[in-house]
Design a protein around this motif. Sequence first.
Motif, PDB file in Angstrom:
ATOM      1  N   ASN A 195       0.812  -1.220   0.000  1.00  0.00           N
ATOM      2  CA  ASN A 195       0.000   0.000   0.000  1.00  0.00           C
ATOM      3  C   ASN A 195       0.846   1.271   0.000  1.00  0.00           C
ATOM      4  O   ASN A 195       0.319   2.371   0.187  1.00  0.00           O
ATOM      5  CB  ASN A 195      -0.938   0.002   1.208  1.00  0.00           C
ATOM      6  CG  ASN A 195      -1.966  -1.121   1.140  1.00  0.00           C
ATOM      7  OD1 ASN A 195      -2.498  -1.423   0.078  1.00  0.00           O
ATOM      8  ND2 ASN A 195      -2.225  -1.754   2.273  1.00  0.00           N
ATOM      9  N   THR A 196       2.160   1.112  -0.194  1.00  0.00           N
ATOM     10  CA  THR A 196       3.072   2.254  -0.276  1.00  0.00           C
ATOM     11  C   THR A 196       3.524   2.433  -1.717  1.00  0.00           C
ATOM     12  O   THR A 196       3.309   1.560  -2.555  1.00  0.00           O
ATOM     13  CB  THR A 196       4.294   2.044   0.639  1.00  0.00           C
ATOM     14  OG1 THR A 196       5.054   0.909   0.151  1.00  0.00           O
ATOM     15  CG2 THR A 196       3.862   1.774   2.077  1.00  0.00           C
ATOM     16  N   PRO A 197       4.171   3.559  -2.052  1.00  0.00           N
ATOM     17  CA  PRO A 197       4.581   3.796  -3.444  1.00  0.00           C
ATOM     18  C   PRO A 197       5.613   2.792  -3.954  1.00  0.00           C
ATOM     19  O   PRO A 197       6.477   2.333  -3.208  1.00  0.00           O
ATOM     20  CB  PRO A 197       5.185   5.212  -3.398  1.00  0.00           C
ATOM     21  CG  PRO A 197       4.590   5.852  -2.189  1.00  0.00           C
ATOM     22  CD  PRO A 197       4.410   4.754  -1.196  1.00  0.00           C
ATOM     23  N   PHE A 198       5.501   2.482  -5.243  1.00  0.00           N
ATOM     24  CA  PHE A 198       6.512   1.713  -5.957  1.00  0.00           C
ATOM     25  C   PHE A 198       7.126   2.671  -6.975  1.00  0.00           C
ATOM     26  O   PHE A 198       6.459   3.112  -7.911  1.00  0.00           O
ATOM     27  CB  PHE A 198       5.888   0.506  -6.655  1.00  0.00           C
ATOM     28  CG  PHE A 198       6.856  -0.271  -7.519  1.00  0.00           C
ATOM     29  CD1 PHE A 198       7.691  -1.221  -6.966  1.00  0.00           C
ATOM     30  CD2 PHE A 198       6.926  -0.046  -8.896  1.00  0.00           C
ATOM     31  CE1 PHE A 198       8.576  -1.946  -7.765  1.00  0.00           C
ATOM     32  CE2 PHE A 198       7.795  -0.749  -9.696  1.00  0.00           C
ATOM     33  CZ  PHE A 198       8.632  -1.704  -9.127  1.00  0.00           C
ATOM     34  N   THR A 199       8.374   3.037  -6.779  1.00  0.00           N
ATOM     35  CA  THR A 199       9.017   4.061  -7.597  1.00  0.00           C
ATOM     36  C   THR A 199      10.145   3.461  -8.425  1.00  0.00           C
ATOM     37  O   THR A 199      11.002   2.751  -7.890  1.00  0.00           O
ATOM     38  CB  THR A 199       9.588   5.185  -6.720  1.00  0.00           C
ATOM     39  OG1 THR A 199       8.540   5.746  -5.920  1.00  0.00           O
ATOM     40  CG2 THR A 199      10.204   6.283  -7.576  1.00  0.00           C
ATOM     41  N   VAL A 200      10.132   3.726  -9.730  1.00  0.00           N
ATOM     42  CA  VAL A 200      11.165   3.224 -10.633  1.00  0.00           C
ATOM     43  C   VAL A 200      12.109   4.364 -10.996  1.00  0.00           C
ATOM     44  O   VAL A 200      11.669   5.431 -11.418  1.00  0.00           O
ATOM     45  CB  VAL A 200      10.555   2.631 -11.919  1.00  0.00           C
ATOM     46  CG1 VAL A 200      11.653   2.128 -12.855  1.00  0.00           C
ATOM     47  CG2 VAL A 200       9.593   1.499 -11.573  1.00  0.00           C
TER      48      VAL A 200
END
Length: 447
Positions: A195-200
């Motif tokens: 439920n937290t950000p997934f950042t690429v």
Amino acid sequence: MVAQSQNKSMTGRLVAIGCNYEPWIALLEQSGWKTHCCYDLRTADSILEEYSPCICVVDLSNNDFSLNSISLRANKTKQVKWIAIIKKEQLKTDAICQFINNFCVDYFTVPVPGSHLLDTVGHQLGMLEIESRTWVEITSQHDMGLFGESKSIKQLRDMVRRVAMTEVNVFLTGENGTGKELIAKSIHNLSKRKNTPFTVVNCASLNRDDDKMSLLDGSYRQEDGTRFTGTLMLDNVEELSKDLQEDLLTYLQAPASETLDGEDAADIRIIATSSADLEAAVASGEFSKELFYRLNVFHIKVPTLRERGSDIFLLAETFLTKFAREYSTMAASFSEDSKQLLLRYSWPGNVRELINQVKRAALLAEGSEVRAEHFDLPSKANLKQSLRNIKDEAEKDVLVAVLETHRGQVASAAKDLGVSRATMYRLLNKHNIVPDSRHYNNGFIRD
């Protein structure tokens, strides 16, 4: 104890594929089940998606459907319990037995005993309710290269599930187009960080002043003012400059609570990816040895498409169904020549290339059948070499499986296969398999 057929917490939903309105369906409806009968598999796809979680009963007794098409759907459905209806004599058919073993929670022979079926679906409904409480959605699993039945993809799925529940950093390697970013998303979605950000972050485009690197030192703030918490994927990590390698290593070596400004540190899990030989870059001094070991806590090598054998066709069918629906075309199957083309091509661009080729074919097909000319692939690919690779992979899988069955004993494994010990050792040497019963552990042969 068998669960009651009418569950108080979850509505009983059942999809019947290839079934007429029979007495057992009437019995289910009288007991409160919501049922839907259909013969068209595309309709079944949409109904299963709408009804899930649900029970699916598929009637195979009349051979109305391709078993491969049904297997394809059973493998990709989520929170669906499959039950097969067959004729008693079909139990002598290996393909039917394999389908039931791989995908079904139960089966019934015709005529279907209604009361027994009612008890079975009631119990499975209860199991679905338990699963729904802990179910974690995996984003488009079949688009991630995690869809298939090859040995390599089963091992990949197992590693993803295991590492996702930990907090260790993960290092994904593999050729371009194998789906490393989508697998990283799968790890994130299966973790407690879902439920937290997934950042690429594309490391090839970074410089030391890039704002994205502030995710590491804790100075980056989310919209609510709190420090960043989530998963950070460092794509093409081999492209980091020496300065940025030093910055990243400093972050990874610092205590979890330590920041330069004394405030709370960012809570980040790092998944690094690379298509290059990072060990060679370490040896040449181009990449930090210390950073490599910090990132490579849990290594996952993503298999190439050509290593996945018959998964190629399973994936192609999945993508064809998806794109035919998306572009409103009639494409529904592959001709025999197109199947041969798919299987003999080496797929240097891996799953990404397959997706693009099937998308093209779905658009160009004028009728329901996709033909070889609808693909933009070499028409004279090395069929002999590709078939040899498929044969060798199958041969290796059989050798390993038999050795596991006989706990590493070559003599008994050779007897089981009906070959001499000399032939057995020649095959083992051919595939670089080193059997040693002393090293047999938990069902695996260590090389």
